[in-house]
Structure formats: structure tokens, C-alpha cells
Design a protein around this motif. Structure first.
Motif, mmCIF file in Angstrom:
data_model
loop_
_atom_site.group_PDB
_atom_site.id
_atom_site.type_symbol
_atom_site.label_atom_id
_atom_site.label_comp_id
_atom_site.label_asym_id
_atom_site.label_seq_id
_atom_site.Cartn_x
_atom_site.Cartn_y
_atom_site.Cartn_z
ATOM 1 N N GLN A 11 0.816 -1.206 0.000
ATOM 2 C CA GLN A 11 0.000 0.000 0.000
ATOM 3 C C GLN A 11 0.859 1.268 0.000
ATOM 4 N N ASN A 15 0.658 4.091 -2.826
ATOM 5 C CA ASN A 15 0.362 5.462 -2.415
ATOM 6 C C ASN A 15 1.418 6.449 -2.931
ATOM 7 N N TRP A 35 -8.236 2.670 2.209
ATOM 8 C CA TRP A 35 -7.326 1.539 2.445
ATOM 9 C C TRP A 35 -8.046 0.458 3.220
ATOM 10 N N ARG A 52 -10.194 2.581 -3.999
ATOM 11 C CA ARG A 52 -10.109 1.691 -2.828
ATOM 12 C C ARG A 52 -9.004 0.684 -3.128
ATOM 13 N N CYS A 53 -8.083 0.499 -2.183
ATOM 14 C CA CYS A 53 -6.966 -0.424 -2.373
ATOM 15 C C CYS A 53 -7.080 -1.565 -1.369
ATOM 16 N N THR A 54 -7.116 -2.801 -1.876
ATOM 17 C CA THR A 54 -7.195 -3.970 -1.004
ATOM 18 C C THR A 54 -6.079 -4.955 -1.339
#
Length: 145
Positions: A11, A15, A35, A52-54
Motif C-alpha cells: 500500500q 500510495n 485503504w 479503494r486499495c485492497t
């Protein structure tokens, strides 16, 4: 590296790339990112692109034998960036931001050894007032324990 450190590394890598590159195609503003290991955005941004980051671990294999503390275990999974762009803004911004998200991973690795492979962009399409695109990349790294 353990699961938590890998999530932070992945992440953090995304970012840094997102902040450095996305504002140039989004009117000078970096789209906000939700996040998976933090509180959810509530409410979601209105009239502005967001993501959205998964990170999802999926596979673990033992790579070497040996004494405790010297064995290597391979870890693998998927990182997904779900991109949401207002329908009113159109596909051009969605395409440009999708390229930036894909470029963050394609052919890259983190400084601490997470490798990304097989990055793809998948247009989901419109849903109410949003155009959704999913950017998915496989990742792998080793854990020693």
C-alpha cells in the motif's frame, strides 16, 4: 516480511506512485484512497474520483527446508485498486487514472522485496453515478521463519 509488513509495503508503494502522478490528470488534485486496513471513507467523495486499495493473500508455499529461522516460505496474492470516477466526468479520466494505477505495479517491486506481476485493467462499467474500473496485480514475496 510478515503479512502486516507486506500489506504496508504494497500500500505504501501504491500510495507513493499515486500521489506523485495522479494529480497531473485530475485537475491538480490527488484522488482520495480508501485503504482496506483503515476506517472506510464515510461518506464517499461526491463528484470526484476516488479509489479503494485492497490486499488479499491467497497462496503460501514452503520453498526451503532447514532449521527454524532459516526456512523460506513464499507468499502470494492480489492487490486490487477499485477506481470510481463520476459518470458525468467520463471515460477519459477513468482511463488516465487506471493507467497510473496499473503503472504503479506493472514491472515493479517494492524496496523490501514484494514483486508484482500480471497487472490487468478491467472496466466494470457504470453503476448509478459512478464508472468503476478494477486494476488487479499479482504479488509475491518471501517470508523467513
Amino acid at each position: 516480511m510478515d503479512y502486516e509488513a507486506a500489506r504496508d509495503s504494497i500500500q505504501g508503494h501504491f500510495n507513493a506512485y499515486w500521489v506523485a502522478n495522479s494529480a497531473a490528470v485530475n485537475g491538480g488534485k490527488v484522488p482520495v484512497v480508501e485503504w482496506d486496513n483503515l476506517e472506510k471513507l464515510d461518506p464517499k467523495p461526491v463528484g470526484a474520483a476516488w479509489a479503494r486499495c485492497t490486499v488479499q493473500h491467497q497462496l503460501g508455499v514452503q520453498r526451503t527446508l532447514g532449521e527454524t529461522g532459516t526456512r523460506r516460505f513464499g507468499r502470494a496474492g492480489l492487490v486490487t485498486v477499485q477506481l470510481f470516477v463520476p459518470v458525468a466526468v467520463g471515460l477519459t479520466l477513468a482511463d488516465r487514472l487506471s493507467k497510473i494505477a496499473a503503472d504503479a505495479f506493472e514491472g515493479k517491486s517494492t524496496v523490501d522485496g514484494v514483486w508484482f506481476r500480471n497487472t490487468s485493467v478491467r472496466e466494470v462499467g457504470p453503476d448509478a453515478s459512478w464508472l468503476q474500473t478494477n486494476i488487479v496485480s499479482a504479488f509475491e514475496y518471501d517470508q523467513v521463519k
